[in-house]
Design a protein around this motif. Sequence first.
Motif, short mmCIF file in Angstrom:
data_model
loop_
_atom_site.label_atom_id
_atom_site.label_comp_id
_atom_site.label_asym_id
_atom_site.label_seq_id
_atom_site.Cartn_x
_atom_site.Cartn_y
_atom_site.Cartn_z
N ARG A 51 0.84 -1.20 0.00
CA ARG A 51 0.00 0.00 0.00
C ARG A 51 0.88 1.26 0.00
NH1 ARG A 51 -5.28 -1.11 0.60
NH2 ARG A 51 -5.82 -3.17 1.40
N PRO A 52 0.40 2.34 -0.65
CA PRO A 52 1.22 3.55 -0.79
C PRO A 52 1.69 4.16 0.53
CG PRO A 52 -0.73 3.67 -2.19
CD PRO A 52 -0.88 2.44 -1.33
N HIS A 53 0.94 4.01 1.59
CA HIS A 53 1.33 4.62 2.86
C HIS A 53 2.23 3.71 3.70
CE1 HIS A 53 -2.18 2.18 3.75
NE2 HIS A 53 -1.76 2.14 5.00
N ILE A 54 2.60 2.57 3.15
CA ILE A 54 3.45 1.62 3.86
C ILE A 54 4.83 1.58 3.20
CG2 ILE A 54 3.82 -0.85 4.35
CD1 ILE A 54 1.67 0.25 6.13
N ARG A 55 5.86 1.57 4.00
CA ARG A 55 7.23 1.37 3.52
C ARG A 55 7.79 0.18 4.29
NH1 ARG A 55 5.32 4.47 0.59
NH2 ARG A 55 6.06 6.51 -0.08
N ILE A 56 8.48 -0.68 3.56
CA ILE A 56 9.10 -1.84 4.18
C ILE A 56 10.59 -1.80 3.87
CG2 ILE A 56 9.16 -4.36 4.30
CD1 ILE A 56 6.19 -4.37 3.54
N PHE A 57 11.38 -1.91 4.89
CA PHE A 57 12.84 -1.89 4.77
C PHE A 57 13.40 -3.23 5.23
CE2 PHE A 57 11.35 2.41 5.32
CZ PHE A 57 12.08 3.14 4.39
N VAL A 58 14.36 -3.72 4.46
CA VAL A 58 15.08 -4.94 4.84
C VAL A 58 16.54 -4.55 5.01
CG1 VAL A 58 15.77 -7.25 4.13
CG2 VAL A 58 13.46 -6.43 3.61
N ASN A 59 17.03 -4.71 6.21
CA ASN A 59 18.41 -4.32 6.54
C ASN A 59 18.69 -2.88 6.12
OD1 ASN A 59 18.79 -6.93 7.51
ND2 ASN A 59 19.42 -7.66 5.50
N GLY A 60 17.71 -2.01 6.29
CA GLY A 60 17.87 -0.59 6.02
C GLY A 60 17.60 -0.17 4.59
N GLU A 61 17.34 -1.11 3.69
CA GLU A 61 17.06 -0.78 2.29
C GLU A 61 15.56 -0.95 2.01
OE1 GLU A 61 19.31 0.23 -0.06
OE2 GLU A 61 20.88 0.21 1.49
N GLN A 62 14.97 0.05 1.36
CA GLN A 62 13.54 -0.05 1.06
C GLN A 62 13.29 -1.14 0.02
OE1 GLN A 62 11.54 3.58 0.05
NE2 GLN A 62 9.64 2.54 -0.42
N VAL A 63 12.24 -1.92 0.24
CA VAL A 63 11.86 -3.01 -0.64
C VAL A 63 10.42 -2.78 -1.10
CG1 VAL A 63 11.46 -5.50 -0.76
CG2 VAL A 63 13.40 -4.61 0.53
N VAL A 76 13.49 -6.89 9.21
CA VAL A 76 12.44 -6.25 8.43
C VAL A 76 11.81 -5.16 9.29
CG1 VAL A 76 10.24 -6.59 7.23
CG2 VAL A 76 12.00 -8.37 7.13
N VAL A 77 11.74 -3.96 8.74
CA VAL A 77 11.13 -2.84 9.45
C VAL A 77 9.96 -2.34 8.61
CG1 VAL A 77 11.45 -0.51 10.36
CG2 VAL A 77 13.32 -2.17 10.49
N ILE A 78 8.80 -2.33 9.20
CA ILE A 78 7.59 -1.83 8.53
C ILE A 78 7.30 -0.44 9.07
CG2 ILE A 78 5.13 -2.24 8.13
CD1 ILE A 78 5.78 -5.25 8.78
N VAL A 79 7.12 0.50 8.16
CA VAL A 79 6.86 1.89 8.54
C VAL A 79 5.54 2.31 7.90
CG1 VAL A 79 7.69 4.26 8.41
CG2 VAL A 79 9.32 2.38 8.67
N GLN A 80 4.69 2.95 8.68
CA GLN A 80 3.41 3.44 8.15
C GLN A 80 3.40 4.95 8.25
OE1 GLN A 80 -0.09 1.65 9.76
NE2 GLN A 80 -1.45 2.93 8.57
N ALA A 81 3.17 5.61 7.10
CA ALA A 81 3.10 7.07 7.06
C ALA A 81 1.81 7.53 7.73
CB ALA A 81 3.15 7.56 5.63
N LEU A 82 1.89 8.65 8.36
CA LEU A 82 0.71 9.26 8.95
C LEU A 82 0.30 10.44 8.07
CD1 LEU A 82 1.79 9.28 12.68
CD2 LEU A 82 0.29 7.66 11.54
N SER A 83 -0.96 10.69 7.99
CA SER A 83 -1.43 11.83 7.21
C SER A 83 -2.54 12.53 7.99
CB SER A 83 -1.93 11.39 5.84
OG SER A 83 -3.03 10.53 5.99
N GLY A 84 -2.86 13.67 7.53
CA GLY A 84 -3.90 14.44 8.20
C GLY A 84 -3.56 15.91 8.12
N GLY A 85 -4.35 16.70 8.66
CA GLY A 85 -4.07 18.12 8.57
C GLY A 85 -4.64 18.89 9.69
#
Length: 85
Positions: A51-63, A76-85
């Motif tokens: 999904r566009p708001h999710i970033r997954i990194f493996v050993n520091g590199e985005q996959v 494995v590091v899963i990062v979820q972007a936050l949005s809003g205003g």
Amino acid sequence: MKVLIPSALRSYTERAEAEASGATLGAVLAELERAYPGIRFRMIDEQDRIRPHIRIFVNGEQVRDLAQPLHPADEVVIVQALSGG
């Protein structure tokens, strides 16, 4: 392997870190789904894309490819972007 879970998805795991195994990123996410039903759909859409708001990194590199090969010692590091205003 160690999988770091973002706070927005910890309602599934109830902790910041989970263990999962698999030969590919897709297999690791499938194992997370077995352990924590519903978590995969929050990260992967119906077309098996991250999904566009999710970033997954493996050993520091985005996959972006679920077919990305993984090794048992990978982190494995899963990062979820936050949005809003």
